[in-house]
Structure formats: structure tokens, C-alpha cells
Design a protein around this motif. Structure first.
Motif, PDB file in Angstrom:
ATOM      1  N   LEU A 116       0.844  -1.182   0.000  1.00  0.00           N
ATOM      2  CA  LEU A 116       0.000   0.000   0.000  1.00  0.00           C
ATOM      3  C   LEU A 116       0.885   1.240   0.000  1.00  0.00           C
ATOM      4  N   ASN A 117       0.670   2.122  -0.954  1.00  0.00           N
ATOM      5  CA  ASN A 117       1.424   3.362  -1.037  1.00  0.00           C
ATOM      6  C   ASN A 117       0.849   4.349  -0.015  1.00  0.00           C
ATOM      7  N   LEU A 118       1.453   4.382   1.145  1.00  0.00           N
ATOM      8  CA  LEU A 118       0.947   5.231   2.222  1.00  0.00           C
ATOM      9  C   LEU A 118       1.041   6.721   1.877  1.00  0.00           C
ATOM     10  N   GLY A 119       2.050   7.076   1.104  1.00  0.00           N
ATOM     11  CA  GLY A 119       2.176   8.475   0.703  1.00  0.00           C
ATOM     12  C   GLY A 119       0.994   8.912  -0.131  1.00  0.00           C
ATOM     13  N   GLN A 120       0.581   8.062  -1.066  1.00  0.00           N
ATOM     14  CA  GLN A 120      -0.578   8.372  -1.896  1.00  0.00           C
ATOM     15  C   GLN A 120      -1.853   8.400  -1.064  1.00  0.00           C
ATOM     16  N   LEU A 121      -1.958   7.460  -0.126  1.00  0.00           N
ATOM     17  CA  LEU A 121      -3.130   7.419   0.754  1.00  0.00           C
ATOM     18  C   LEU A 121      -3.231   8.704   1.571  1.00  0.00           C
ATOM     19  N   MET A 122      -2.097   9.147   2.118  1.00  0.00           N
ATOM     20  CA  MET A 122      -2.094  10.356   2.925  1.00  0.00           C
ATOM     21  C   MET A 122      -2.358  11.592   2.079  1.00  0.00           C
ATOM     22  N   ALA A 123      -1.782  11.634   0.884  1.00  0.00           N
ATOM     23  CA  ALA A 123      -1.976  12.798   0.018  1.00  0.00           C
ATOM     24  C   ALA A 123      -3.452  12.965  -0.353  1.00  0.00           C
ATOM     25  N   LYS A 124      -4.130  11.836  -0.491  1.00  0.00           N
ATOM     26  CA  LYS A 124      -5.563  11.891  -0.821  1.00  0.00           C
ATOM     27  C   LYS A 124      -6.445  12.011   0.428  1.00  0.00           C
TER      28      LYS A 124
END
Length: 328
Positions: free
Chosen positions: A247-255
Motif C-alpha cells: 500500500l502506497n501510504l504516501g498516496q493514501l495520505m496525500a488523498k
């Protein structure tokens, strides 16, 4: 009574029908003489050996039934022998009788026949608890529903539409998409021929889906995240495509997005009872009015459970598959 069992793990060939002693009600339970039972993917996963019953649940498959109450356990109030009901179960539904915690009983919605009522408890409880209680779907939000032509999918499309959302679906053929179009699906995606991420972005002006209901799991994780809108919610309720993925946590957080994983079967009776009450309050009036209908594809006699599973495994089924007893 007759009941269905699995002789080990495998395909439909492990299914057998046996004569066993009927259940007796414990305090807080009732006995339901089963008229029909719903076939769900959880039953198939149990047959394959990858989704065992939770502790204390029956080894007999079947997570939803309809029928008539034939016995009341101690401490049960509000129900009478002879009442026609449908019920959410942790197991035991593929049988002529089943013991049910009283809190998991549901009245049969007005205008629904008793056999068809067996197609309602699992799907309505699953969808309402996940999309509306957990993900908080609001009117005007877009909801991507994977597997849109199955029992879960056909009901999810109708409920999202009925509560003011925008249903978008994926399915594997044009014939399956044609089934969900009249139910209210507004964006139809053939996942074998089209990129669902691109189609969702196109349909939402580049924003993405506010909520995604996913039965695939690991195989779709990254693409689901790509398809999510800012503040979107991904709800995973199945693992047909595997259980492990990065899971790309950076992408999750950015969204500012959320990934929610849930199961219904293993929840405590108290939680299931609360979900059942919410469904009867919010969904049953829509069923009674005809705004939401149970989509039953085929019915089979209980003795033909193996044939019903073969049909489910073919991937050709649309809507719910039901097993009926001699009481139907």
C-alpha cells in the motif's frame, strides 16, 4: 432433518446432503423451519477451505434463510411460533431447520414472498453496514461497485441509487452490464475490455470515486487507490484477488483517504443485531415500496446444492442463487 455438509475442501464434488438431528434453541434463540437459503461467496470460500466458520458457528454452510418460527428459546420476546421471517446467520442455513439468535431475525418486507426473502438478509446487511454505516456514503457521492452483477452488486447499485448516490459498476461482460443498467447503474465498465480507473476519472471529471466497494482485494489495491477521490473511502469486503499487497501510504495520505476492511460473519451477535435493526429501519421501507428489489437468478432444491455451487463457480450467475426446501 436434511442438511448440507462439505466432505473436506475442494469443488462442488465435496458437497453431500445428510440426515442429522435438528437443532434445539438455546436461551435467546429461535428455531426457524427453513423455506429457502441464500448461496453466498462465503459459502464457496468455506467449501474451498479458505474461510472457516467462526468459533461456535455451525459447520453447515449458509448465512441467510427465510422460513417460519417453530420453537422459541428462553428469554425470547417479540416473536411467536408461526411468524414468517428471514434471518442473518453465522452458519447453518443449508438445512431444513436452523437455530437463530433472536436479534438476527428480520420481518419479511411487505410484498415480498417468503422464498425471495431469503435473498435479502446477507446482502442488505453487508451493504448497509459497509457503505452507509462504515463508509458514510452521502447523497451526491459517487460509488464504484466491483462485481456489479452478482448478489452484492445488484443490491448495492439499488441502495446507492435509492439513497441519492451515483452508482458505477464493473462487470465482465456486456450481458452482465445490461442487467445492472435498469437497476440504476449510471457508469458501466467492462473490466475485461476497459481500464476502470480511467473510466471512473472520466465519469467524475477527473475527481475519482468517493467510495469503492471491493470484493477483489490485493489484485485491485493500487488501482482502487488510483481511482479514489480526495477524502475517498475504499471498503474491502472480499479477497478474490488475494490478501497481500503493498500500500502506497504516501498516496493514501496525500488523498486523505481511508482503507476499511470488514467482515460480517464473525461479528458478535450484538453488532449483527444492531445492523439488522438498521436495515429494517432504513432499507425495508424501500423494499416494500418496490424501489429496491431482490434479484434472484436461479433456485435449486436443497438436494441439488452441488449443482447450485457448480453454477456459481461458472461465473455466469447474475443476482442471487437460492436453495429451497420441501417447505417452499
Amino acid at each position: 432433518m436434511k442438511a448440507v455438509f462439505y466432505q473436506g475442501s475442494g469443488g462442488p464434488e465435496v458437497i453431500e446432503v445428510r440426515e442429522v438431528q435438528p437443532p434445539a434453541p438455546k436461551p435467546g434463540e429461535v428455531i426457524v423451519d427453513v423455506v429457502a437459503a441464500g448461496l453466498n461467496r462465503a459459502d464457496v470460500q468455506q467449501r474451498r477451505g479458505v474461510y472457516p466458520p467462526p468459533p461456535g458457528a455451525s459447520d453447515i454452510p449458509g448465512l441467510e434463510v427465510s422460513g417460519r418460527i417453530s420453537a422459541l428459546g428462553e428469554e425470547v420476546t417479540g416473536w411467536q411460533i408461526g411468524d414468517e421471517v428471514c434471518a442473518l446467520l453465522a452458519g447453518g442455513g443449508y438445512a431444513e431447520q436452523v437455530a437463530v439468535p433472536a436479534g438476527q431475525l428480520m420481518t419479511v418486507p411487505e410484498g415480498v414472498d417468503l422464498v425471495t426473502a431469503a435473498a435479502l438478509p446477507e446482502v442488505t446487511a453487508t451493504i448497509f453496514s459497509n457503505l452507509f454505516m462504515a463508509a458514510g456514503v452521502q447523497a451526491g457521492e459517487s460509488v464504484l461497485i466491483h462485481g456489479g452483477s452478482g448478489g452484492i452488486g445488484t443490491m448495492a447499485v439499488q441502495m446507492v441509487r435509492a439513497f441519492g448516490g451515483l452508482p458505477m459498476v464493473t462487470a465482465g461482460s456486456q450481458a452482465k452490464l445490461d442487467v445492472v443498467r435498469p437497476l440504476g447503474a449510471q457508469v458501466l465498465i467492462n473490466y475485461k475490455e476497459e481500464d476502470f480507473v480511467a473510466k471512473v476519472k472520466e465519469a467524475t471529471g477527473g475527481r475519482g470515486a468517493d467510495v469503492i466497494l471491493d470484493v477483489v482485494g490485493a489484485k485491485y489495491l493500487q488501482r482502487n487507490l488510483d481511482a479514489l477521490a480526495t477524502s475517498g473511502r475504499l471498503v474491502v469486503i472480499g479477497l478474490q484477488g488475494g490478501a497481500k499487497a503493498e500500500l502506497n501510504l504516501g498516496q493514501l495520505m496525500a488523498k486523505r483517504a481511508a482503507v476499511i476492511g470488514t467482515t460480517l460473519r464473525s461479528r458478535p451477535v450484538e453488532e449483527k443485531s444492531a445492523i439488522v435493526r438498521a436495515v429494517m429501519t432504513h432499507v425495508w421501507p424501500l423494499v416494500a415500496s418496490g424501489d429496491i428489489t431482490a434479484q434472484v437468478g436461479r433456485t435449486y432444491p436443497l438436494d441439488s446444492a452441488a449443482e447450485a455451487h457448480e453454477y456459481f463457480d461458472s461465473g455466469e450467475h447474475i443476482g442471487k442463487i437460492l436453495l429451497t426446501t420441501a417447505a417452499a
